[in-house]
Design an enzyme around this catalytic site. Structure first.
Site, PDB file in Angstrom:
ATOM      1  N   LYS A  41     118.083  42.955  59.807  1.00 58.41           N
ATOM      2  CA  LYS A  41     118.239  41.365  59.842  1.00 58.41           C
ATOM      3  C   LYS A  41     118.608  40.829  58.608  1.00 58.41           C
ATOM      4  O   LYS A  41     118.824  41.516  57.721  1.00 58.41           O
ATOM      5  CB  LYS A  41     116.487  41.294  59.964  1.00 58.41           C
ATOM      6  CG  LYS A  41     115.551  41.591  58.730  1.00 58.41           C
ATOM      7  CD  LYS A  41     114.270  41.415  59.410  1.00 58.41           C
ATOM      8  CE  LYS A  41     113.469  41.839  58.002  1.00 58.41           C
ATOM      9  NZ  LYS A  41     111.934  42.027  58.500  1.00 58.41           N
ATOM     10  N   TYR A 277     124.783  20.274  32.412  1.00 58.74           N
ATOM     11  CA  TYR A 277     123.769  19.395  32.839  1.00 58.74           C
ATOM     12  C   TYR A 277     122.383  19.298  32.293  1.00 58.74           C
ATOM     13  O   TYR A 277     122.074  20.263  31.963  1.00 58.74           O
ATOM     14  CB  TYR A 277     123.456  19.615  34.389  1.00 58.74           C
ATOM     15  CG  TYR A 277     124.896  19.307  35.335  1.00 58.74           C
ATOM     16  CD1 TYR A 277     125.238  18.188  35.346  1.00 58.74           C
ATOM     17  CD2 TYR A 277     125.284  20.056  36.257  1.00 58.74           C
ATOM     18  CE1 TYR A 277     126.401  17.833  36.339  1.00 58.74           C
ATOM     19  CE2 TYR A 277     126.153  20.013  37.050  1.00 58.74           C
ATOM     20  CZ  TYR A 277     126.887  18.921  37.142  1.00 58.74           C
ATOM     21  OH  TYR A 277     127.951  18.547  38.073  1.00 58.74           O
TER      22      TYR A 277
HETATM   23  C1  LIG Z   1     111.433  43.185  58.369  1.00 65.04           C
HETATM   24  C2  LIG Z   1     110.805  44.064  59.184  1.00 65.04           C
HETATM   25  C3  LIG Z   1     110.875  45.550  59.077  1.00 65.04           C
HETATM   26  C4  LIG Z   1     111.542  45.997  57.673  1.00 65.04           C
HETATM   27  O1  LIG Z   1     110.564  45.808  56.652  1.00 65.04           O
HETATM   28  P1  LIG Z   1     111.010  46.262  55.495  1.00 65.04           P
HETATM   29  O2  LIG Z   1     109.662  46.110  54.455  1.00 65.04           O
HETATM   30  O3  LIG Z   1     112.173  45.741  54.532  1.00 65.04           O
HETATM   31  O4  LIG Z   1     111.278  47.904  55.296  1.00 65.04           O
HETATM   32  C5  LIG Z   1     109.992  46.249  59.942  1.00 65.04           C
HETATM   33  N1  LIG Z   1     109.391  45.665  61.138  1.00 65.04           N
HETATM   34  C6  LIG Z   1     109.393  44.422  61.206  1.00 65.04           C
HETATM   35  C7  LIG Z   1     108.905  43.940  62.346  1.00 65.04           C
HETATM   36  C8  LIG Z   1     110.067  43.607  60.444  1.00 65.04           C
HETATM   37  O5  LIG Z   1     109.837  42.167  60.436  1.00 65.04           O
END
Ligand SMILES: *Cc1c(COP(=O)(O)O)cnc(C)c1O
Length: 385
Positions: A41, A277
């Site tokens: 993701k 700035y």
């Molecule tokens: C983001 C997510 C993961 C992965 O999590 P990490 O802590 O980055 O390994 C796994 N399952 C779900 C449902 C997530 O939203």
């Protein structure tokens, strides 16, 4: 904007050998029967989802998770035909993509499942799904915690005629905690609830399909679990959320990402020269100041003002004055021969020294997951073997 595949201004280096090494490490910690659903993701935590997936495929991984339909379509449009689980909400106007692109949708609630099933009926189609049980995260899924246990909703989900519920999962909220007894108990309770859900489904004559529960820290801290899949994300990037959090198992992680930029100008200034700035920095002596072509539009946050340091010629140099949208300034008075075009390391290695992502996250008062998401689309991702 034309994206030049080069290193002319500022860029992210992605070390594919490190990515592969981290996959091997995760596999080493897991039982043999547990396969990976790699969570890619947010553009694989900023590393570039498509390229990373192609690398994971070479390692035999054929199941990926994304947060949204857009992310799923991006993978499909780049020729990735493996199983893709959408962890988040797909709005009804986009339901047709689930069918057209053979995607797996998470069932966020019973009502949501009913809506998706009704749509699938109108199309004379079946939608692949995973049921989600909320065992204590309190985010999405059917509530399955003590005193708020709705197994009947999960059972009815599995019975919807046009949904193919092929798996079931839940998600930890404090699997990173290994010292606070209360938090450990909470995670153990989540595990117990998950097992209860599985058992109750089987008792109702339902095969729950494949099961998965662990995120990255769930894998490291709860290795006794033996489900069909685990869902690592952040550890594949070679960092944990916070390097100061103790872990129950040793894992040898190699950082995958480096952040680099070029020097665009070097100048000698007298004492009392005001830089950037807001005039928050003034030289106290004659100084050499270099301008670096990276700024907050690239994700080099203004919240690093007065805190950050970089590496150049293998030496640390402080960032001075406010970070601008596209540029920032560093004090290189103590480093000889800095010139235009020199490479500055903002995260990563230069000679014997290194700047960790953790250091940046510490200044930003956040976790590495969030810092990785800052590095913007303007930065080309350069993949090195
Ligand atoms: C983001 C997510 C993961 C992965 O999590 P990490 O802590 O980055 O390994 C796994 N399952 C779900 C449902 C997530 O939203």
């Amino acid at each position: 904007m034309k994206m030049l595949e080069d290193t002319s201004r500022a860029w992210v280096l992605v070390h594919l050998d490190a990515l592969r090494h981290n996959v091997e490490e995760v596999r080493r910690l897991l039982p043999e029967k547990t396969n990976l659903i790699v969570v890619v993701k947010a553009n694989m935590y900023g590393l570039g989802a498509v390229r990373c997936v192609k690398e994971f495929q070479k390692m035999g991984i054929d199941f990926f998770a994304v947060s949204s339909i857009d992310e799923a379509l991006q993978l499909r449009e780049n020729g990735i035909y493996d199983d893709i689980l959408i962890l988040g909400y797909t709005p009804p106007v986009h339901f047709h993509y689930l069918i057209e692109y053979d995607l797996i949708q998470t069932l966020l609630s019973y009502e949501y499942a009913v809506e998706l099933d009704a749509y699938a009926k109108t199309q004379n189609a079946y939608v692949r799904c995973n049921a989600k049980a909320d065992t204590g995260m309190g985010r999405v899924g059917v509530r399955c915690v003590e005193n708020d246990y709705h197994i009947e909703e999960l059972i009815k989900m599995y019975q919807l005629a046009n949904l193919k519920v092929e798996g079931m999962f839940s998600h930890f909220s404090v699997s990173d905690e290994v010292e606070d007894e209360k938090q450990i108990l909470y995670t153990n309770q989540q595990i117990k609830q998950f097992e209860q859900v599985e058992q109750d489904l089987r008792n109702a004559g339902i095969d729950p399909g494949y099961l998965h529960l662990q995120n990255s820290l769930g894998i490291i801290n709860y290795p006794q679990l033996c489900y069909d899949f685990a869902r690592p994300g952040i550890i594949l990037c070679g960092v944990s959320s916070d390097e100061n959090m103790p872990m129950r198992q040793q894992i040898d992680l190699w950082p995958v990402l480096e952040l680099k930029a070029n020097v665009s100008r070097v100048k000698e200034v007298p004492a009392h020269a005001s830089i950037s700035y807001g005039r928050n920095f003034e030289t106290d002596k004659p100084s050499r100041i270099a301008t670096v072509s990276i700024g907050y539009a690239d994700g080099y946050s203004r919240n690093l003002n007065g805190l950050a340091r970089v590496l150049i010629h293998g030496e640390y140099a402080p960032v001075v004055g406010n970070i601008c949208m596209d540029q920032c300034m560093i004090d290189v008075t103590h480093i000889p021969d800095v010139k235009e075009g020199d490479v500055v390391t903002l995260v990563g290695k230069d000679g014997d020294r290194a700047l960790s992502l953790d250091e940046m996250s510490h200044h930003l008062k956040t976790i590495n997951n969030a810092t990785l998401c800052l590095f913007s689309a303007r930065l080309p991702r350069i993949y090195v073997k």
